[in-house]
Enzyme design. Structure first.
Site, PDB file in Angstrom:
ATOM      1  N   LYS A  10     -11.062   0.234  32.373  1.00 24.31           N
ATOM      2  CA  LYS A  10     -11.644   1.032  33.722  1.00 24.31           C
ATOM      3  C   LYS A  10     -11.819   2.496  34.009  1.00 24.31           C
ATOM      4  O   LYS A  10     -10.489   2.840  33.869  1.00 24.31           O
ATOM      5  CB  LYS A  10     -11.138   0.237  34.634  1.00 24.31           C
ATOM      6  CG  LYS A  10     -11.781   0.885  36.427  1.00 24.31           C
ATOM      7  CD  LYS A  10     -10.603   0.996  37.583  1.00 24.31           C
ATOM      8  CE  LYS A  10      -9.839   1.837  37.957  1.00 24.31           C
ATOM      9  NZ  LYS A  10     -10.911   3.023  38.059  1.00 24.31           N
TER      10      LYS A  10
ATOM     11  N   GLY B 195      -2.512   8.650  34.867  1.00 17.56           N
ATOM     12  CA  GLY B 195      -2.601   9.457  36.020  1.00 17.56           C
ATOM     13  C   GLY B 195      -1.665   9.856  36.823  1.00 17.56           C
ATOM     14  O   GLY B 195      -0.720  10.545  36.118  1.00 17.56           O
ATOM     15  N   SER B 196      -1.969   9.677  37.550  1.00 18.28           N
ATOM     16  CA  SER B 196      -0.567   9.848  39.039  1.00 18.28           C
ATOM     17  C   SER B 196       0.411   9.326  38.853  1.00 18.28           C
ATOM     18  O   SER B 196       0.752   8.221  38.341  1.00 18.28           O
ATOM     19  CB  SER B 196      -0.910  10.294  40.708  1.00 18.28           C
ATOM     20  OG  SER B 196      -1.212   8.890  40.475  1.00 18.28           O
ATOM     21  N   THR B 197       1.484  10.099  38.856  1.00 25.05           N
ATOM     22  CA  THR B 197       2.706   9.541  38.503  1.00 25.05           C
ATOM     23  C   THR B 197       2.943   8.128  39.544  1.00 25.05           C
ATOM     24  O   THR B 197       3.679   7.075  39.136  1.00 25.05           O
ATOM     25  CB  THR B 197       4.321  10.382  38.933  1.00 25.05           C
ATOM     26  OG1 THR B 197       3.784  11.513  37.789  1.00 25.05           O
ATOM     27  CG2 THR B 197       6.117   9.557  39.191  1.00 25.05           C
TER      28      THR B 197
ATOM     29  N   GLY C 298       1.771   5.117  38.731  1.00 19.97           N
ATOM     30  CA  GLY C 298       2.471   5.145  37.485  1.00 19.97           C
ATOM     31  C   GLY C 298       3.362   4.373  37.949  1.00 19.97           C
ATOM     32  O   GLY C 298       3.637   3.189  37.279  1.00 19.97           O
TER      33      GLY C 298
ATOM     34  N   GLU D 146       1.214   7.746  31.217  1.00 26.15           N
ATOM     35  CA  GLU D 146       0.705   9.470  31.357  1.00 26.15           C
ATOM     36  C   GLU D 146       1.158  10.277  31.648  1.00 26.15           C
ATOM     37  O   GLU D 146      -0.447   9.775  32.959  1.00 26.15           O
ATOM     38  CB  GLU D 146      -0.173   9.188  29.952  1.00 26.15           C
ATOM     39  CG  GLU D 146      -0.122  10.666  29.545  1.00 26.15           C
ATOM     40  CD  GLU D 146      -0.832  11.847  29.615  1.00 26.15           C
ATOM     41  OE1 GLU D 146       0.331  12.605  30.316  1.00 26.15           O
ATOM     42  OE2 GLU D 146      -1.764  12.885  29.905  1.00 26.15           O
TER      43      GLU D 146
ATOM     44  N   GLU E  21       2.936  18.905  41.553  1.00 30.06           N
ATOM     45  CA  GLU E  21       1.599  19.102  41.011  1.00 30.06           C
ATOM     46  C   GLU E  21       0.480  18.755  41.941  1.00 30.06           C
ATOM     47  O   GLU E  21       0.069  18.256  42.586  1.00 30.06           O
ATOM     48  CB  GLU E  21       1.271  17.487  39.873  1.00 30.06           C
ATOM     49  CG  GLU E  21       0.573  17.440  39.078  1.00 30.06           C
ATOM     50  CD  GLU E  21       0.517  16.625  37.905  1.00 30.06           C
ATOM     51  OE1 GLU E  21       0.040  15.269  38.918  1.00 30.06           O
ATOM     52  OE2 GLU E  21       0.087  17.014  37.533  1.00 30.06           O
TER      53      GLU E  21
END
Lengths: 489, 294
Positions: free
Chosen positions: A194, A246-248, A251, A268, A399
């Site tokens: 996706k 993507g973002s933490t 995640g 990641e 971030e």
């Protein structure tokens, strides 16, 4: 289109004539369906969403929004392809398919570059010279591994995982698709991928290339959509592996969602990477490295060198040169070959960045932005520098994912190691010094997955990438990237 | 009137060009019914020496190319060869193979080249190491190509056999002087044409036709050749090669005669045999960070 889109305002008054990349040779459809089981199928909900060019807010195409039912179809197609074709094929034939995809991508590199720039807002120079070649090379590199896995895992029993569900971000749309698909196929898995909702087009072009390559139906399925589509992939019981970039925050959500299942996961995630300049560094090169570290791809880079640490004795010089260099950056039309900083990927992201800039000012940090003009339409942000920043400031901790750099100074090696490691993230770091022994000291002590010495933001298919701590786990790229896609017994 | 066919002159391949042998000599190649197929260059010692000079000259830039770039070029050889599939099949049939075996030989050759194309940017990751020495040093070992390699192509297996020795050598960054099979020289020359059109720089591969008995000794004893490989040489010839090679401590590999169509005839060791291992020591400063255990 011939309108001058970039302006310089520094003291020299020198300027470049606009040099726009032509978009005449690209082939974009008005509307894209889902690529499932080798066919283009309509979404069961009948819903489509628009993807726009963030540089002028114009609609590029309509794209299908896949729901749970569509994801289920895609996963079943991937399962069938895995069971009946892909896992049974000789590895050397698998390799040849992946080589073919790499070659077809190379042949269409220019079209892919232009579409990437249109959809993501990144400068054409970057799409053309970095994203697209790296994406092609990634397929090329992993193609060769397909029939050499016994060398990658010597004296080990290994097997593919099965169906890999892959969710990729909007900052490097095609490159991330390549990072995910190529090693998965090489190791013998099938894929449901996706792309991000703001940047689905190059993944769909890749689907067309895959179709053209004759890859057996169902081996790669591309489903477009939003977070709900991604969640359906993660939660599907027949998905054996989840790979997410993507973002933490997301995640962590995925890690929780797969708890109690046998799904293998690689993540990641975000970063707040340090870029460390010692007094003996080649200063001009280091300044270029700082610029590249934070302003590359508008700062939409998980490993962006967003925390700059400069040794006190050269701090004044570095900051002066840095501001001078920032003054010469072109912000503007991504299709212009002069452009250094293109469009921010989406309105939402621009709001996030502006929010952090406001916080930075409120926290008492000193802001610098060059006085360049921004285009009237589209989402743009000036390169931004904050000095007088404390370790505890929000802008030094969180971030931002935009062209915003914070500067702190340090005196000793020990101090900078402490400061650099004082972050929940651990994706990357940069070290600038003439002293080789110091580089290796820092590479040993920095808690980060990638350390660049006297360079920054370098990527290669042969080189593993991934983070420590809350920047995620698992590696992509290189020999180590294969491990994420096999079960070792 | 029927059209008269234009016949091809089979020449040798040195430094990216197709000269005739400087000696002006030839041998005639006979087809299975005893008719003449072609006049093949009977290369001389002087040709061999010229080829070594060309190979040495090409070594620097070829070995310094990125592994990825070498991979692209080797893959290109496979693409070019696939495009000339029918030409090779015809030529192999001319030299006596039946149609089915000729097709098998060509297909297996393309696949073998693809196999080694993939190795170009990977073998380093398998054979190199970071070595945990006890002192404060970053110590690592990497593979580097041996240099100029003389290859005596297997007498049988006219295409696959020689490709199986040739490609791992150049994939690893070496340059090559190849002695074609005396019995099956044509596909070696046509392969040189494929290589010529595949972005392989001139001099990386040099191909000589003639007799191994005459051409192997000047290569094996040449002081600017670093390694010799062959497969299934007679005991006498192999031992002569070893003796001559010792003058400058060449690496010598006479692989056993094998069935080249089998997967077991390909592998990393064919690349590794033609690599040197270089170890570098670099000091690591050891200051600070001791309490940094985040």
């Amino acid at each position: 289109m011939a309108k001058k889109t970039t302006k310089k305002s520094n003291e020299t008054g020198w300027d470049y004539a606009p040099s726009l990349e032509s978009i005449g040779h690209i082939d974009l459809k008005e509307s894209y369906d889902l690529f499932i089981d080798g066919k283009w199928v309509k979404p069961s909900s009948g819903k489509y969403f628009e993807t726009i060019n963030p540089a002028n807010e114009k609609v590029l195409a309509k794209v299908a929004h896949a729901n749970e039912e569509d994801v289920d179809r895609a996963v079943k197609a991937a399962r069938k392809a895995y069971d009946t074709v892909w896992s049974k094929m000789p590895a050397s034939e698998r390799a040849k398919y992946i080589f073919r995809i790499a070659r077809l991508m190379q042949e269409r590199a220019r079209e892919l570059s232009v579409i990437e720039t249109l959809d993501a807002g990144k400068s054409i120079r970057e799409s053309r010279d970095i994203d697209v070649p790296l994406a092609c090379n990634h397929f090329f590199y992993y193609a060769g591994w397909a029939d050499k896995l016994e060398y990658a895992f010597p004296n080990r029993d290994f097997e593919p995982l099965g169906v890999a569900g892959q969710i990729i971000p909007w900052n490097f749309p095609l490159l991330m698709a390549a990072w995910k698909i190529a090693p998965a196929l090489a190791a013998g898995n099938t894929v449901v991928l996706k792309p991000a909702e703001t940047t689905p087009l190059t993944a769909l072009k890749l689907a067309e290339i895959i179709e053209l390559s004759g890859l057996p139906p169902g081996v790669v399925n591309i489903v477009t959509g939003f977070g709900d589509t991604g969640a359906a992939i993660v939660e599907h019981p027949e998905v054996n592996k989840v790979a997410f970039t993507g973002s933490t925050a997301v995640g962590k959500h995925i890690q929780r969602a797969v708890a109690g299942t046998d799904k293998k996961v690689t993540l990641e995630l975000g970063g707040k990477s340090s870029n460390i300049i010692f007094e003996d560094a080649p200063i001009d090169q280091a300044v270029e490295g700082i610029i590249n570290g934070i302003f590359f791809n508008q700062g939409h880079v998980c490993c962006a060198g967003s925390r700059l640490f400069v040794q006190e004795s050269v701090a004044e010089l570095v900051v002066r040169k840095l501001k001078q260099r920032m003054d010469s950056l072109y912000v503007g039309d991504p299709l212009d070959k002069n452009t250094d900083i293109g469009a921010i990927n989406s309105k939402e992201q621009l709001e996030v960045i502006n929010k952090y800039i406001k916080i930075g000012i409120e926290e008492g940090a000193e802001m610098y932005q060059p006085n360049c003009e921004l285009p009237d339409k589209g989402y743009f942000c000036r390169p931004t520098l904050f000095s007088n920043v404390a370790q505890s400031n929000v802008i030094a901790q969180e971030e931002i994912f935009g062209p915003v750099l914070t500067i702190q100074t340090f005196r000793t090696v020990d101090e900078v190691i402490q400061k650099a490691n004082n972050s929940p993230y651990g994706l990357a770091a940069g070290v600038w010094t003439d002293k080789g022994s110091r580089i290796f000291n820092l590479t040993s002590k920095l808690r980060a997955g990638v350390v660049w010495a006297n360079t920054y933001n370098k990527f290669d298919p042969a080189s593993p990438f991934g983070g420590y701590k809350e920047s995620g786990f698992g590696r992509e790229g290189g020999l180590h990237g294969l491990r994420a896609y096999v079960k070792l017994k | 009137m029927t059209r008269l066919q234009v016949l091809k002159t089979y020449k040798i391949f040195i430094g990216g060009q197709f000269p005739r042998t400087e000696s002006g000599r030839y041998y005639s190649l006979k087809g299975k019914d005893g008719f003449d197929i072609a006049n093949v260059c009977l290369s001389s010692r002087k040709d061999a020496r010229n080829a070594v000079v060309a190979a040495r000259k090409a070594f620097g830039s070829w070995s310094e190319r990125s592994a990825f770039n070498r991979g692209q070029i080797v893959y290109r050889i496979a693409e070019m060869l696939e495009g000339r599939r029918s030409q090779f099949i015809e030529e192999l049939q001319l030299m006596g193979l039946n149609a089915a075996n000729a097709a098998k030989e060509v297909d297996a050759t393309v696949d073998r080249i693809v196999f080694y194309a993939g190795w170009c940017d990977k073998y380093q990751q398998i054979v190199s190491s970071v070595n945990p020495v006890a002192s404060s040093h970053f110590n690592f070992s990497v593979a580097e190509p041996t240099g100029v390699v003389g290859i005596v192509a297997p007498e049988e297996s006219p295409l696959l056999g020689l490709v199986s020795l040739l490609i791992p050598a150049i994939a690893g960054g070496n340059t090559v002087v190849l002695l074609a099979s005396e019995k099956y020289p044509l596909s070696a020359v046509t392969l040189a044409e494929v290589i010529h059109s595949s972005d392989v720089p001139g001099g990386v591969v040099n191909v000589l036709t003639g007799t191994a008995g005459e051409l192997m000794p000047p290569l094996a004893s040449h002081l600017d050749v670093n390694a010799m490989t062959s497969a299934g040489l007679s005991k006498d010839m192999a031992s002569a090669m070893h003796v001559q090679a010792a003058d400058n401590v060449k690496r010598v590999f006479n692989y056993p005669a094998m069935d080249w169509s089998k997967a077991s005839s390909q592998g990393l060791s064919m690349i590794e045999d033609l690599q040197e291992i270089k170890t570098t020591w670099h000091p690591i400063e050891n200051i600070g960070g001791a309490t940094s255990s985040y």
